[in-house]
Write a protein that holds these residues in place. Structure first.
Motif, mmCIF file in Angstrom:
data_model
loop_
_atom_site.group_PDB
_atom_site.id
_atom_site.type_symbol
_atom_site.label_atom_id
_atom_site.label_comp_id
_atom_site.label_asym_id
_atom_site.label_seq_id
_atom_site.Cartn_x
_atom_site.Cartn_y
_atom_site.Cartn_z
ATOM 1 N N LEU A 28 -5.095 -9.679 7.097
ATOM 2 C CA LEU A 28 -5.688 -10.992 6.871
ATOM 3 C C LEU A 28 -6.538 -11.433 8.063
ATOM 4 C CD1 LEU A 28 -2.696 -12.874 5.185
ATOM 5 C CD2 LEU A 28 -4.767 -12.020 4.076
ATOM 6 N N GLU A 29 -6.068 -11.122 9.280
ATOM 7 C CA GLU A 29 -6.858 -11.450 10.470
ATOM 8 C C GLU A 29 -8.143 -10.634 10.510
ATOM 9 O OE1 GLU A 29 -4.899 -12.800 14.380
ATOM 10 O OE2 GLU A 29 -3.551 -11.246 13.603
ATOM 11 N N LEU A 30 -8.016 -9.349 10.231
ATOM 12 C CA LEU A 30 -9.182 -8.480 10.262
ATOM 13 C C LEU A 30 -10.213 -8.892 9.214
ATOM 14 C CD1 LEU A 30 -10.354 -5.962 11.646
ATOM 15 C CD2 LEU A 30 -9.221 -4.565 9.895
ATOM 16 N N ALA A 31 -9.735 -9.406 8.078
ATOM 17 C CA ALA A 31 -10.629 -9.846 7.004
ATOM 18 C C ALA A 31 -11.200 -11.240 7.249
ATOM 19 C CB ALA A 31 -9.884 -9.830 5.671
ATOM 20 N N ARG A 61 -5.894 -16.726 10.968
ATOM 21 C CA ARG A 61 -6.167 -16.744 12.404
ATOM 22 C C ARG A 61 -4.975 -17.333 13.145
ATOM 23 N NH1 ARG A 61 -10.599 -21.727 12.230
ATOM 24 N NH2 ARG A 61 -9.094 -23.402 11.788
ATOM 25 N N GLU A 62 -4.928 -17.060 14.439
ATOM 26 C CA GLU A 62 -3.885 -17.675 15.270
ATOM 27 C C GLU A 62 -4.140 -19.168 15.368
ATOM 28 O OE1 GLU A 62 -3.058 -15.979 19.026
ATOM 29 O OE2 GLU A 62 -2.891 -13.923 18.267
ATOM 30 N N ALA A 63 -3.048 -19.933 15.366
ATOM 31 C CA ALA A 63 -3.176 -21.391 15.401
ATOM 32 C C ALA A 63 -2.337 -21.996 16.516
ATOM 33 C CB ALA A 63 -2.758 -21.972 14.060
ATOM 34 N N GLY A 64 -2.044 -21.206 17.557
ATOM 35 C CA GLY A 64 -1.247 -21.723 18.649
ATOM 36 C C GLY A 64 0.073 -20.985 18.764
ATOM 37 N N ARG A 65 0.930 -21.539 19.611
ATOM 38 C CA ARG A 65 2.226 -20.911 19.848
ATOM 39 C C ARG A 65 3.325 -21.962 19.798
ATOM 40 N NH1 ARG A 65 1.711 -15.684 21.916
ATOM 41 N NH2 ARG A 65 -0.479 -15.098 22.212
ATOM 42 N N PHE A 66 4.501 -21.485 19.416
ATOM 43 C CA PHE A 66 5.660 -22.370 19.328
ATOM 44 C C PHE A 66 6.723 -21.858 20.291
ATOM 45 C CE2 PHE A 66 9.897 -23.136 17.393
ATOM 46 C CZ PHE A 66 9.930 -24.519 17.545
ATOM 47 N N SER A 67 7.167 -22.735 21.187
ATOM 48 C CA SER A 67 8.176 -22.369 22.178
ATOM 49 C C SER A 67 9.474 -23.078 21.853
ATOM 50 C CB SER A 67 7.709 -22.748 23.586
ATOM 51 O OG SER A 67 6.514 -22.081 23.911
ATOM 52 N N VAL A 100 4.020 -16.734 17.941
ATOM 53 C CA VAL A 100 2.630 -17.010 17.591
ATOM 54 C C VAL A 100 2.598 -17.642 16.203
ATOM 55 C CG1 VAL A 100 0.355 -16.010 17.160
ATOM 56 C CG2 VAL A 100 1.821 -15.074 18.976
ATOM 57 N N LEU A 101 1.828 -18.702 16.049
ATOM 58 C CA LEU A 101 1.666 -19.372 14.765
ATOM 59 C C LEU A 101 0.343 -18.947 14.126
ATOM 60 C CD1 LEU A 101 2.823 -22.998 15.693
ATOM 61 C CD2 LEU A 101 4.177 -21.175 14.632
ATOM 62 N N TYR A 102 0.363 -18.838 12.792
ATOM 63 C CA TYR A 102 -0.826 -18.434 12.044
ATOM 64 C C TYR A 102 -1.162 -19.485 10.984
ATOM 65 C CZ TYR A 102 -0.035 -13.861 14.153
ATOM 66 O OH TYR A 102 0.144 -12.840 15.053
ATOM 67 N N GLU A 103 -2.438 -19.534 10.666
ATOM 68 C CA GLU A 103 -2.897 -20.423 9.602
ATOM 69 C C GLU A 103 -4.011 -19.738 8.824
ATOM 70 O OE1 GLU A 103 -4.487 -23.943 11.383
ATOM 71 O OE2 GLU A 103 -6.166 -22.892 12.339
#
Length: 419
Positions: free
Chosen positions: A76-79, A83-89, A97-100
Motif C-alpha cells: 500500500l505504501e509503495l502504491a 503513508r506513515e502518520a506519526g508514531r505512538f509511544s 509507527v502509525l499508518y493512514e
C-alpha cells in the motif's frame, strides 16, 4: 454499502470490532494474488475509516497475522495508497509507527447543475474538498450551460493543482431522470433543451479525463449528501424533500438509495392536481411542483397584493419582518407542502424528513406550520428537520457518490502497477 452509508474518516467512531472483508468488484475466482489484494483492500478501508492505526492494531482488528499486515502495508505504501502518520509511544512497550490512508492518492469531481446556479467541487479520497466553484447559471441554451459547467470544473481542477487525468470519477447532479440507453436526461422541464442526447457526453469530452460522467437526479444526490454528512445520518428510512425551482424527493433506506425501476422514484412534483386552483400563468391542471416551488411562492404573494420585483427569498424575508401578505403566502406554502409530505409519509413511513433546497433555507418559518399541516392530514409522525448542508447537499452527494466508484478503481489501478 453505497455512498449513503459511508462516513468520512474524521466522523467514524473508533470501533475495534473486526470488519467483514470486502471483496473488490469482479473478484470471484480464488487465487493467492486475489487473497493478497483482498487483504490490502481490507487494511486500506480500515485505515480510511478508523486510522491512523499501527500494525498491531490492524492485526488485532482484522484477524490477519502481523507478517501479512506488514506485507500488505508495504504494498500500500509503495502504491501511494497509505503513508506513515506519526508514531505512538505507549507507557510501556516499544514505539509504534502509525499508518493512514493517503487521501491524495486520487481525486473526484462533483457537479451540481441547477437552473439558478452551477456548483463544482474537487475532493480527495477522504472526501475533503480541495477546490470548488459556485456561480450563477447564465446559460441561455443547454450547450451554454454544459460549457459553463465544464469551464468551472476546469478552473477547480487547475486550482487543486491537478490535471483532468487525475480525476478518477465524476458525478453530475441534475434535475430530471437519467436515461442510460439514450444517454440523456428526461423530465427536466426547468432546464430547456436539457434532454438532448449527447449533452453529457459533451461535458465528459470537455473535461478531458477520458472517462464518462455519471449522471444522477439532484434530489437523490441531496439525500445521499444529507444522509452521509448531515441530518439524515443513522436514519432507518430517510427522506429528503428538495424544494426550490422544482420539487423532488430522495429516499435512503438502511444506507441504500432507492431510485425505482426506471430511476424516477421521488418525482413527486410531476403529479397533476385535478380540481386544484390553477395558479396564474398555468394552463390546465397544475402539477404539485407548480403549486409549491419558489415560483409558486412568488405567484401566491403577488396574488395577495405584494408588488414586483419579487423572489421567494424576499417573500420569506418580509414574512420575518411581519408583512401580513408575506406571512399568508408562507402559510399557504406550508399547507401545500404538508399535503405532499402526507403522501410521502403514508407511502414510505420515514423516521426523518429533511427540508432542503432554496425553500429549505427558510425552514425557520416553515417547519412548525409544515408539521401542523402534516399532522392534520396523516397519523404518521416523522421527525422534521432543516437541512444541515444547505445549498451544498446535491454537490456533497455527488462527491460521496463519486468516491464510491473512485476508491476501488484507484486501489486496483495503483496496486496493479506495483504487482
Amino acid at each position: 454499502m453505497n455512498a449513503a452509508g459511508r462516513r468520512t474518516a474524521d466522523q467514524a467512531p473508533r470501533d475495534p470490532a473486526p470488519p467483514t472483508p470486502v471483496p473488490l468488484p469482479g473478484q470471484q475466482t480464488w487465487n493467492r494474488q486475489r487473497l493478497r489484494s483482498n487483504n490490502e483492500w481490507l487494511l486500506l478501508e480500515r485505515l480510511r475509516v478508523h486510522g491512523p492505526l499501527s500494525r498491531a492494531q490492524l492485526a488485532r482488528d482484522t484477524g490477519l497475522s502481523k507478517p501479512t499486515v506488514s506485507a500488505a502495508l508495504a504494498t500500500l505504501e509503495l502504491a501511494g495508497l497509505a503513508r506513515e502518520a506519526g508514531r505512538f509511544s505507549p507507557d510501556r512497550g516499544r514505539t509504534a509507527v502509525l499508518y493512514e490512508a493517503d487521501p491524495a492518492a486520487g481525486h473526484v469531481l462533483g457537479l451540481d447543475i441547477g437552473r439558478a446556479r452551477l456548483r463544482v467541487a474537487v475532493a480527495d479520497l477522504s472526501g475533503r474538498i480541495v477546490a470548488r466553484r459556485d456561480l450563477p447559471n447564465r446559460g441561455r441554451s443547454a450547450n451554454a450551460v454544459a460549457d459553463a459547467a465544464v469551464a468551472a470544473a476546469q478552473e477547480a481542477i487547475a486550482e487543486a493543482g491537478l490535471t483532468p487525468a487525475d480525476v478518477a470519477h465524476t458525478v453530475a447532479g441534475s434535475p430530471g431522470v437519467w436515461d442510460e440507453r439514450r444517454r440523456s436526461v428526461q423530465l427536466a422541464a426547468n432546464l430547456p433543451g436539457w434532454g438532448r442526447p449527447g449533452l453529457f457526453d459533451r461535458i465528459a469530452e470537455g473535461l478531458g479525463s477520458g472517462r464518462a460522467v455519471t449522471v444522477a437526479n439532484d434530489a437523490n444526490l441531496a439525500a445521499v449528501g444529507e444522509y452521509t454528512y448531515g441530518a439524515g445520518e443513522g436514519s432507518r428510512l430517510f427522506v429528503y424533500l428538495l424544494v426550490g425551482t422544482g420539487l423532488g424527493v430522495g429516499v435512503v433506506k438502511d444506507g441504500e438509495l432507492l431510485t425505482g425501476a426506471h430511476g424516477a422514484a421521488g418525482e413527486l412534483g410531476l403529479l397533476r392536481l385535478p380540481g386544484c386552483d390553477v395558479p396564474p400563468g398555468v394552463e390546465g391542471d397544475p402539477t404539485l411542483e407548480q403549486t409549491v416551488s419558489a415560483d409558486a411562492v412568488v405567484r401566491t404573494a403577488l396574488g395577495l397584493g405584494m408588488r414586483r420585483p419579487l423572489t421567494a427569498e424576499k417573500v420569506f424575508d418580509r414574512a420575518r419582518s411581519g408583512d401580513p401578505a408575506a406571512a399568508e403566502a408562507v402559510r399557504r406554502e406550508a399547507d401545500r407542502l404538508g399535503h405532499a409530505l402526507a403522501v410521502v409519509a403514508a407511502l414510505l413511513d420515514p423516521d426523518v424528513v429533511v427540508l432542503g433546497g432554496g425553500i429549505g433555507r427558510s425552514a425557520d418559518l416553515l417547519l412548525r406550520p409544515l408539521e401542523e399541516a402534516l399532522y392534520e392530514r396523516s397519523p404518521m409522525r416523522p421527525r422534521l428537520e432543516a437541512t444541515r448542508l444547505g445549498q451544498d447537499a446535491v454537490l456533497l452527494g455527488a462527491v460521496a457518490t463519486a468516491l464510491e466508484t473512485a476508491r476501488p478503481e484507484v486501489f486496483e489501478r495503483r496496486t496493479a502497477a506495483v504487482s
